[in-house]
Design an enzyme around this catalytic site. Structure first.
Site, PDB file in Angstrom:
ATOM      1  N   SER A  98     -18.874  21.691 -24.377  1.00 27.52           N
ATOM      2  CA  SER A  98     -19.681  21.840 -25.599  1.00 27.52           C
ATOM      3  C   SER A  98     -21.121  21.375 -25.360  1.00 27.52           C
ATOM      4  O   SER A  98     -21.666  20.574 -26.138  1.00 27.52           O
ATOM      5  CB  SER A  98     -19.062  21.059 -26.764  1.00 27.52           C
ATOM      6  OG  SER A  98     -17.798  21.553 -27.106  1.00 27.52           O
ATOM      7  N   PRO A  99     -21.779  21.856 -24.307  1.00 32.76           N
ATOM      8  CA  PRO A  99     -23.115  21.351 -23.971  1.00 32.76           C
ATOM      9  C   PRO A  99     -24.202  21.709 -24.973  1.00 32.76           C
ATOM     10  O   PRO A  99     -25.279  21.108 -24.939  1.00 32.76           O
ATOM     11  CB  PRO A  99     -23.393  21.987 -22.603  1.00 32.76           C
ATOM     12  CG  PRO A  99     -22.573  23.234 -22.599  1.00 32.76           C
ATOM     13  CD  PRO A  99     -21.331  22.881 -23.346  1.00 32.76           C
ATOM     14  N   TYR A 115      -5.070  25.937 -24.987  1.00 32.50           N
ATOM     15  CA  TYR A 115      -5.909  26.903 -25.684  1.00 32.50           C
ATOM     16  C   TYR A 115      -5.079  28.142 -25.984  1.00 32.50           C
ATOM     17  O   TYR A 115      -4.834  28.984 -25.144  1.00 32.50           O
ATOM     18  CB  TYR A 115      -7.122  27.292 -24.843  1.00 32.50           C
ATOM     19  CG  TYR A 115      -8.017  26.149 -24.434  1.00 32.50           C
ATOM     20  CD1 TYR A 115      -8.062  24.955 -25.156  1.00 32.50           C
ATOM     21  CD2 TYR A 115      -8.830  26.248 -23.308  1.00 32.50           C
ATOM     22  CE1 TYR A 115      -8.886  23.909 -24.769  1.00 32.50           C
ATOM     23  CE2 TYR A 115      -9.664  25.206 -22.919  1.00 32.50           C
ATOM     24  CZ  TYR A 115      -9.687  24.045 -23.638  1.00 32.50           C
ATOM     25  OH  TYR A 115     -10.507  23.012 -23.246  1.00 32.50           O
ATOM     26  N   HIS A 166      -5.834  16.486 -19.654  1.00 33.07           N
ATOM     27  CA  HIS A 166      -6.658  16.884 -20.790  1.00 33.07           C
ATOM     28  C   HIS A 166      -6.943  15.726 -21.743  1.00 33.07           C
ATOM     29  O   HIS A 166      -8.061  15.577 -22.254  1.00 33.07           O
ATOM     30  CB  HIS A 166      -5.970  18.028 -21.547  1.00 33.07           C
ATOM     31  CG  HIS A 166      -6.909  18.917 -22.286  1.00 33.07           C
ATOM     32  ND1 HIS A 166      -6.578  20.184 -22.699  1.00 33.07           N
ATOM     33  CD2 HIS A 166      -8.192  18.746 -22.688  1.00 33.07           C
ATOM     34  CE1 HIS A 166      -7.598  20.739 -23.328  1.00 33.07           C
ATOM     35  NE2 HIS A 166      -8.591  19.879 -23.336  1.00 33.07           N
ATOM     36  N   ARG A 224     -21.170  22.872 -29.676  1.00 36.34           N
ATOM     37  CA  ARG A 224     -20.386  23.884 -30.394  1.00 36.34           C
ATOM     38  C   ARG A 224     -21.262  24.869 -31.163  1.00 36.34           C
ATOM     39  O   ARG A 224     -20.908  25.335 -32.238  1.00 36.34           O
ATOM     40  CB  ARG A 224     -19.382  23.210 -31.322  1.00 36.34           C
ATOM     41  CG  ARG A 224     -18.385  22.297 -30.600  1.00 36.34           C
ATOM     42  CD  ARG A 224     -17.505  21.519 -31.570  1.00 36.34           C
ATOM     43  NE  ARG A 224     -16.515  20.758 -30.848  1.00 36.34           N
ATOM     44  CZ  ARG A 224     -16.716  19.558 -30.298  1.00 36.34           C
ATOM     45  NH1 ARG A 224     -17.912  18.984 -30.419  1.00 36.34           N
ATOM     46  NH2 ARG A 224     -15.761  18.913 -29.643  1.00 36.34           N
ATOM     47  N   GLY A 225     -22.411  25.169 -30.594  1.00 32.57           N
ATOM     48  CA  GLY A 225     -23.315  26.143 -31.191  1.00 32.57           C
ATOM     49  C   GLY A 225     -24.419  25.555 -32.037  1.00 32.57           C
ATOM     50  O   GLY A 225     -25.409  26.238 -32.330  1.00 32.57           O
TER      51      GLY A 225
END
Length: 370
Positions: free
Chosen positions: A244-245, A97, A165, A248-249
């Site tokens: 990302s529960p 990141y 990852h 992603r918005g």
């Protein structure tokens, strides 16, 4: 109740004033008036077990992959401190990141809380001269290099949980697990995790070094882990950490077909599910989540998080945010417990609505699930 109206009511419910981007005075006041221990959950078992807050915090979006308009560093640090004050004890980052900048932010903000919280990070990507190569790299020497560099950036003496990852087809998973096992024996790492892998890979790795948690995308619009991953986790006593529960918005109800993801540093611009036509059609799904939550006093985001929390007692979602109001909203999801009947009602209602667009482009999807 939508996300915007929640911001107005949160101050009344919590007994403190909130702002979209918390200032230092507000943070101090909020910690005194709202600070409380959150419910906890345990990831893994035996020597690999890790007890953390039932809801974690994904640090990634504070300066990576979520657009060009990030909070300044001081504001980001204040928000992370606020999360700690409110009882969050699990924070997630990774060397890729940035690269490196997200780990550095986590280290600067959270290292002072050593022994009170757990900061998890990841290895497995090739990075040369500070730039991602786009290739996987889980060679033992690379894993060791990442561990040393992550320790320095995070400003800690041991990595609480070290994930691979992405699976590296060039390195047997047994060799990866063996290398992390050595790092655990050397006191540099405490626990081992895997991201986006198959059930077979989990079994092979777990036989070498007990796995504490599997991290994968999982939410109301992506339920693939229910087929094989969650069953093997339950069988082996491994925890599950959905990233990302709230998709992603998208599951917050704040995005639409006109939302601009092409302002820079936002990976949603290339994801099929976030193309304008797909979003327009998927808003039917989001509206159904909103309608389910409205009579229960829940926002769409809270419904999404409460649903995950109700699935298994060893699931710990890690939503991220850059706003105090959204942090408050997310944590308030812990106040809601969906009954089996409510879970069935929600899932039945959503099953009738088709989801448009894949979660990843074909090339990216090939990198997961090995």
């Amino acid at each position: 109740m939508n996300r915007r109206s929640f911001v107005k009511s949160a101050a009344v419910l919590c007994g403190c004033a909130t702002t979209e981007m918390i200032g230092s005075a507000t943070a101090e006041d909020a910690s005194k008036k709202c600070g409380a221990k959150l419910p906890v959950r345990t990831l893994g078992q035996g020597d690999a077990a890790m007890t953390v807050s039932a809801l974690g915090f994904g640090v990634m979006g504070m300066n990576h992959h979520r657009g060009a308009l990030f909070p300044d560093r001081k504001s980001a640090i204040r928000l992370l401190h606020e999360a700690v004050e409110r009882g969050v004890t699990l924070f997630d980052t990774a060397e890729i990141y940035g690269p490196f900048t997200n780990e550095a932010l986590a280290g600067e903000a959270l290292s002072q809380f050593r022994g009170k919280i757990a900061v998890t990070t990841k290895f497995g990507h090739g990075i040369v001269d500070g730039k991602p190569t786009g290739k996987r790299d889980s060679r033992p020497e690379r894993i060791r290099q990442v561990a040393e560099e992550s320790l320095r950036r995070l400003k800690v003496e041991v990595i609480e949980l070290f994930y691979q990852h992405r699976f590296d087809t060039a390195v047997p998973i047994e060799e990866v697990a063996g290398t992390v096992k050595e790092l655990i024996q050397e006191g540099k790492v405490k626990r081992f995790g895997l991201c986006e892998v198959s059930a077979a890979t989990i079994r092979k790795a777990h036989a070498i070094q007990p796995v504490t948690a599997i991290q994968s995308e999982y939410h109301l619009m992506w339920r693939e882990p229910e087929k094989e991953i969650l069953p093997v986790c339950e069988e082996l006593g491994i925890g599950f950490v959905p990233y990302s529960p709230v998709n992603r918005g998208l599951l917050t109800g704040t995005l639409n077909e006109y939302t601009n993801f092409r302002s820079g540093n936002d990976n949603r611009a290339e994801l099929p599910r976030f193309q304008p036509e797909a979003i327009r059609q998927n808003l039917r799904f989001v509206e159904a989540v909103t309608e389910f939550g409205r009579p229960r006093g829940m926002t769409a985001a809270q419904v999404s998080l409460a649903w995950l929390l109700a699935k298994k007692s060893w699931i710990v979602p890690i939503p991220g945010t850059t706003k105090i109001s959204h942090l408050e909203e997310n944590l308030r999801s812990l106040d809601f417990i969906l009954s089996p009947a409510e879970m069935e009602e929600l899932e039945t209602r959503l099953a009738a609505i088709p989801i448009v667009g894949d979660r990843y482009p074909a090339e990216q999807q090939q990198r997961v699930g090995h």
